[in-house]
Design an enzyme around this catalytic site. Sequence first.
Site, short mmCIF file in Angstrom:
data_model
loop_
_atom_site.label_atom_id
_atom_site.label_comp_id
_atom_site.label_asym_id
_atom_site.label_seq_id
_atom_site.Cartn_x
_atom_site.Cartn_y
_atom_site.Cartn_z
N ASP A 1 -7.03 -7.24 13.94
CA ASP A 1 -6.59 -8.57 14.35
C ASP A 1 -7.38 -9.07 15.56
O ASP A 1 -7.86 -10.19 15.59
CB ASP A 1 -5.09 -8.56 14.66
CG ASP A 1 -4.66 -7.32 15.45
OD1 ASP A 1 -5.54 -6.61 15.98
OD2 ASP A 1 -3.45 -7.06 15.53
N ASP B 1 0.82 -1.21 0.00
CA ASP B 1 0.00 0.00 0.00
C ASP B 1 0.86 1.27 0.00
O ASP B 1 0.38 2.34 0.37
CB ASP B 1 -0.91 0.02 1.24
CG ASP B 1 -2.18 -0.78 1.03
OD1 ASP B 1 -2.40 -1.26 -0.10
OD2 ASP B 1 -2.95 -0.94 1.99
N ASP C 1 4.16 -9.13 9.34
CA ASP C 1 4.38 -7.72 9.07
C ASP C 1 5.75 -7.52 8.46
O ASP C 1 6.60 -8.42 8.48
CB ASP C 1 4.26 -6.90 10.37
CG ASP C 1 2.80 -6.65 10.75
OD1 ASP C 1 1.91 -7.02 9.96
OD2 ASP C 1 2.56 -6.10 11.84
N ASP D 1 8.46 -6.16 9.22
CA ASP D 1 9.70 -6.30 9.99
C ASP D 1 9.87 -7.70 10.59
O ASP D 1 10.78 -7.92 11.39
CB ASP D 1 9.74 -5.26 11.12
CG ASP D 1 8.54 -5.38 12.05
OD1 ASP D 1 7.43 -5.50 11.54
OD2 ASP D 1 8.73 -5.35 13.27
#
Length: 535
Positions: free
Chosen positions: A289, A136, A195, A197
């Site tokens: 989540d 995005d 994610d 990282d």
Amino acid sequence: MAEVSAKSFIPESLPGYTTDIAGQIGLLWELIKAPLIVPLLRICVYICLAMSIMVFIERLYMGVVIILVKLFWKKPEKRYKWEPMKDDIEMGSAAFPMVLVQIPMFNEKEVYKISIGAACNLSWPSDRLVIQVLDDSTDLVIKDMVERECIRWASKGINITYQIRETRGGYKAGALKEGLTHDYVKECEYVVIFDADFRPEPDFLRRAVPFLIHNPNIALVQARWRFVNADECMLTRMQEMSLDYHFTVEQEVGSATHAFFGFNGTGGIWRIAAINEAGGWKDRTTVEDMDLAVRAGLKGWKFLYLGDLQVKSELPSTFKAFRFQQHRWSCGPANLFRKMVMEIATNKKVSLYKKFYVIYSFFFVRKIIAHMFTFFFYCVVLPLTILIPEVDVPKWGAIYIPCIITTLNSVGTPRSFHLLFYWVLFENVMSFHRTKATFIGLLEAKRVNEWVVTEKLGDTLKNKSTNKPAPKRSLTKFLGDRILLHELGFAVFLFICGCYDFLYGKNNYFIYLFLQVITFTIAGFGYVGTIVPSS
């Protein structure tokens, strides 16, 4: 028109009358103190003591349960059906289920290579694995870099796709939801989310997927986060202490006793059928989540936490990034509680005990009361009782219970036990920010859906040349980025209370107050965490 002066507000017949403004204010204070201020503050003390008991019982309960779990509970491999994934010569890769890996990204310049590389190196048949990079990004240069990295891995035979959207609607939830709509996903049974990282070990799927294969009632397998930059600065050490308690105690207890806990948004693998049955991803709060986990739990699905399955990740090391993250993590659950409390209470698929656990323990105590108790008691009510000595706080509420709660919080990170006092002071500062965010979530105020992606630095600081002079920054930009007036205001308030206690008090609270003043001042001037130089 008759002249209106200060004299007209106080009758001259009152004893001690004076025309001095300060004297009049003092007289007014004495008039309202006994009938109004003292009873009101006393009620606040009782409320805070009640909240402290709630938090204490919750921490004590989880402490007892986690001891029992560690001593007597069987390991997940023995509590659930589990068999290692084996290569079958006859069936070939067909013995492995199709797994989708989703990596949501937003301008992740510093870490995109690490996360994509880690996903592509998962030990799983390449024809049974689909990697989906959901980008995005708004920076065209970064988008081009991410796309090139996907093409590079695709040329090596990895089944990786680069997906973009026309708009960022729904933020991360919107990206994950749209990612599941593609035709090639229909063949996948499970989806794992990392994610940008996060760096899973190659054997992640081989250890997690068998629980889903052999236990059809399990919807989610959650791994523990392990932080690669925990020793970077004091800010990351403080975060490690808080999050290690979350994983070591809260997640473990929820998994072992209720088979329910909040999905952490990453480092977990879902059964796609469970996601669909729960209604899919929703963007009505900033904790999509947790929203999905609660809805799936209400459908009767079970969750499993694997404490020994660890995924490397990065903690926000700048105070600005950390504050944005904490706003989202505090505001989102409060707002979700507002939206779902009646749905949970009236649900007929789960037991009354589990509904009580979700409403009272999971949401009310941990996500709401814990923040408010810490802020109001230690930063507002307790200091005010120094200025108004008629109101007394019992020692068990001011000292003993908080010490026990603090000690119980330290079990997750034994190596940082010597930092416990600093952690308490820092958590009290952050409790102001979290309490404000909690009220925003409960009241659905204007920042309720604010979503700021947590900045990841990766190896930025290591790659910066130490020989380069620091760039010049304007005073206005410096003040806007670093000065936090609310924190400095509380530092002044606590300093006044500390001075008063030092001169006239009897409980020696000034020792704590002056230390808290220093912590609020440091945070107010932004000297927390890593200071990232501009490029």
